[in-house]
Motif scaffolding. Structure first.
Motif, mmCIF file in Angstrom:
data_model
loop_
_atom_site.group_PDB
_atom_site.id
_atom_site.type_symbol
_atom_site.label_atom_id
_atom_site.label_comp_id
_atom_site.label_asym_id
_atom_site.label_seq_id
_atom_site.Cartn_x
_atom_site.Cartn_y
_atom_site.Cartn_z
ATOM 1 N N SER A 1 0.847 -1.188 0.000
ATOM 2 C CA SER A 1 0.000 0.000 0.000
ATOM 3 C C SER A 1 0.883 1.239 0.000
ATOM 4 O O SER A 1 2.089 1.160 0.225
ATOM 5 N N ARG A 2 0.244 2.370 -0.227
ATOM 6 C CA ARG A 2 0.890 3.672 -0.126
ATOM 7 C C ARG A 2 -0.028 4.580 0.664
ATOM 8 O O ARG A 2 -1.237 4.461 0.590
ATOM 9 N N GLY A 3 0.593 5.510 1.350
ATOM 10 C CA GLY A 3 -0.185 6.533 2.014
ATOM 11 C C GLY A 3 -0.337 6.333 3.498
ATOM 12 O O GLY A 3 0.030 5.295 4.053
ATOM 13 N N CYS A 4 -0.850 7.356 4.130
ATOM 14 C CA CYS A 4 -1.112 7.344 5.562
ATOM 15 C C CYS A 4 -2.197 8.381 5.839
ATOM 16 O O CYS A 4 -2.139 9.495 5.336
ATOM 17 N N ASP A 5 -3.154 7.983 6.653
ATOM 18 C CA ASP A 5 -4.257 8.906 6.959
ATOM 19 C C ASP A 5 -4.248 9.362 8.419
ATOM 20 O O ASP A 5 -5.255 9.812 8.947
ATOM 21 N N ASN A 6 -3.076 9.260 9.068
ATOM 22 C CA ASN A 6 -2.995 9.658 10.481
ATOM 23 C C ASN A 6 -2.707 11.136 10.688
ATOM 24 O O ASN A 6 -3.047 11.688 11.722
ATOM 25 N N PHE A 7 -2.052 11.797 9.765
ATOM 26 C CA PHE A 7 -1.719 13.227 9.858
ATOM 27 C C PHE A 7 -0.990 13.578 11.160
ATOM 28 O O PHE A 7 -1.305 14.572 11.809
ATOM 29 N N CYS A 8 -0.021 12.768 11.556
ATOM 30 C CA CYS A 8 0.774 13.055 12.757
ATOM 31 C C CYS A 8 1.522 14.375 12.560
ATOM 32 O O CYS A 8 2.050 14.645 11.478
ATOM 33 N N THR A 9 1.593 15.192 13.596
ATOM 34 C CA THR A 9 2.220 16.502 13.472
ATOM 35 C C THR A 9 3.719 16.425 13.217
ATOM 36 O O THR A 9 4.291 17.336 12.648
ATOM 37 N N PHE A 10 4.362 15.342 13.607
ATOM 38 C CA PHE A 10 5.810 15.206 13.443
ATOM 39 C C PHE A 10 6.215 14.548 12.134
ATOM 40 O O PHE A 10 7.407 14.399 11.848
ATOM 41 N N CYS A 11 5.262 14.138 11.332
ATOM 42 C CA CYS A 11 5.569 13.332 10.155
ATOM 43 C C CYS A 11 5.025 13.968 8.885
ATOM 44 O O CYS A 11 3.899 14.481 8.869
ATOM 45 N N GLY A 12 5.814 13.926 7.825
ATOM 46 C CA GLY A 12 5.385 14.492 6.554
ATOM 47 C C GLY A 12 4.778 13.488 5.605
ATOM 48 O O GLY A 12 4.511 13.811 4.449
ATOM 49 N N HIS A 13 4.556 12.265 6.065
ATOM 50 C CA HIS A 13 4.069 11.225 5.164
ATOM 51 C C HIS A 13 2.716 11.585 4.544
ATOM 52 O O HIS A 13 2.494 11.344 3.361
ATOM 53 N N SER A 14 1.843 12.173 5.321
ATOM 54 C CA SER A 14 0.529 12.516 4.762
ATOM 55 C C SER A 14 0.638 13.650 3.741
ATOM 56 O O SER A 14 -0.210 13.767 2.857
ATOM 57 N N VAL A 15 1.708 14.469 3.849
ATOM 58 C CA VAL A 15 1.932 15.501 2.834
ATOM 59 C C VAL A 15 2.222 14.832 1.497
ATOM 60 O O VAL A 15 1.687 15.208 0.458
ATOM 61 N N LYS A 16 3.062 13.805 1.525
ATOM 62 C CA LYS A 16 3.425 13.101 0.292
ATOM 63 C C LYS A 16 2.251 12.300 -0.260
ATOM 64 O O LYS A 16 2.017 12.278 -1.453
ATOM 65 N N SER A 17 1.506 11.644 0.621
ATOM 66 C CA SER A 17 0.461 10.724 0.165
ATOM 67 C C SER A 17 -0.915 11.355 0.055
ATOM 68 O O SER A 17 -1.842 10.715 -0.434
ATOM 69 N N GLY A 18 -1.078 12.565 0.564
ATOM 70 C CA GLY A 18 -2.384 13.197 0.503
ATOM 71 C C GLY A 18 -3.347 12.709 1.563
ATOM 72 O O GLY A 18 -4.525 12.998 1.515
ATOM 73 N N GLY A 19 -2.834 11.946 2.514
ATOM 74 C CA GLY A 19 -3.672 11.485 3.611
ATOM 75 C C GLY A 19 -4.639 10.382 3.254
ATOM 76 O O GLY A 19 -5.629 10.156 3.937
ATOM 77 N N GLU A 20 -4.355 9.682 2.187
ATOM 78 C CA GLU A 20 -5.230 8.606 1.741
ATOM 79 C C GLU A 20 -4.405 7.335 1.583
ATOM 80 O O GLU A 20 -3.263 7.375 1.144
ATOM 81 N N ILE A 21 -4.973 6.204 1.942
ATOM 82 C CA ILE A 21 -4.291 4.930 1.773
ATOM 83 C C ILE A 21 -4.799 4.267 0.496
ATOM 84 O O ILE A 21 -5.998 4.107 0.302
ATOM 85 N N ILE A 22 -3.858 3.901 -0.365
ATOM 86 C CA ILE A 22 -4.173 3.196 -1.606
ATOM 87 C C ILE A 22 -3.554 1.805 -1.476
ATOM 88 O O ILE A 22 -2.352 1.680 -1.232
ATOM 89 N N ALA A 23 -4.368 0.764 -1.622
ATOM 90 C CA ALA A 23 -3.891 -0.609 -1.428
ATOM 91 C C ALA A 23 -3.686 -1.314 -2.756
ATOM 92 O O ALA A 23 -4.386 -1.069 -3.731
ATOM 93 N N ARG A 24 -2.727 -2.201 -2.744
ATOM 94 C CA ARG A 24 -2.485 -3.107 -3.863
ATOM 95 C C ARG A 24 -3.315 -4.356 -3.621
ATOM 96 O O ARG A 24 -3.550 -4.734 -2.471
ATOM 97 N N SER A 25 -3.736 -5.037 -4.659
ATOM 98 C CA SER A 25 -4.514 -6.265 -4.474
ATOM 99 C C SER A 25 -3.641 -7.347 -3.832
ATOM 100 O O SER A 25 -2.439 -7.393 -4.083
#
Length: 176
Positions: free
Chosen positions: A146-170
């Motif tokens: 999968s890609r993304g993260c929907d937690n929006f933690c204040t210390f982490c930029g992951h949701s900036v990169k992923s847009g705050g949405e989780i996209i899963a692979r089959s």
């Protein structure tokens, strides 16, 4: 920079790309890119990575020699930029996820995310595609379920990169 310039000449490369990260992971690629551009002004120089995602247009405030930056997910945008350099006829500003300079202004194209991970090709670990694998690097395959993260933690930029949405692979594609 001299070694990279020599390899680029030997391979008749049209473009060299860099990943921009924190501290020396930003300053050193910028210094190498400046020297590459000095040695070969016609060489296209690109960059992507976390610093581009965090700082976007502000990267150009340090006056780097990058012809374009790729933000967010780069698979499609980078391929299209390389095809553009090769003569596809597409304009630099028509390609999503791109930041570039034009007429003294820094421009940013629209964001386009990869919404179907199953459509992405499998990674290439062969020596032709990835010469560093030729006995000098540990093979460390990565499973991307999968890609993304929907937690929006204040210390982490992951949701900036992923847009705050989780996209899963089959599940089948993960196993494949």
């Amino acid at each position: 920079a001299g070694e990279i310039a020599q390899i680029a000449r030997e391979r008749e490369a049209d473009c060299v790309g860099f990943k921009l990260w924190n501290g020396p992971g930003f300053t050193i690629p910028v210094m190498i890119a400046r020297e590459l551009k000095r040695l070969n002004p016609d060489l296209h120089i690109a960059a992507g990575g976390p610093q581009v995602d965090y700082f976007m247009k502000n990267i150009y405030a340090v006056d780097p020699p990058f012809d374009f930056l790729i933000y967010a997910e780069g698979e499609a945008a980078l391929l299209r930029q390389v095809e553009r350099i090769g003569g596809s006829g597409e304009g630099i500003g028509e390609i999503p996820n791109t930041i570039y300079r034009a007429g003294g202004e820094v421009k940013k194209t629209a964001l386009q995310r990869v919404l179907a991970l199953d459509t992405l090709p499998f990674p290439a670990y062969d020596n032709e595609s990835y010469p560093a694998m030729a006995g000098r690097k540990v093979l460390f395959p990565v499973v991307e379920e999968s890609r993304g993260c929907d937690n929006f933690c204040t210390f982490c930029g992951h949701s900036v990169k992923s847009g705050g949405e989780i996209i899963a692979r089959s599940p089948q594609r993960v196993v494949d």
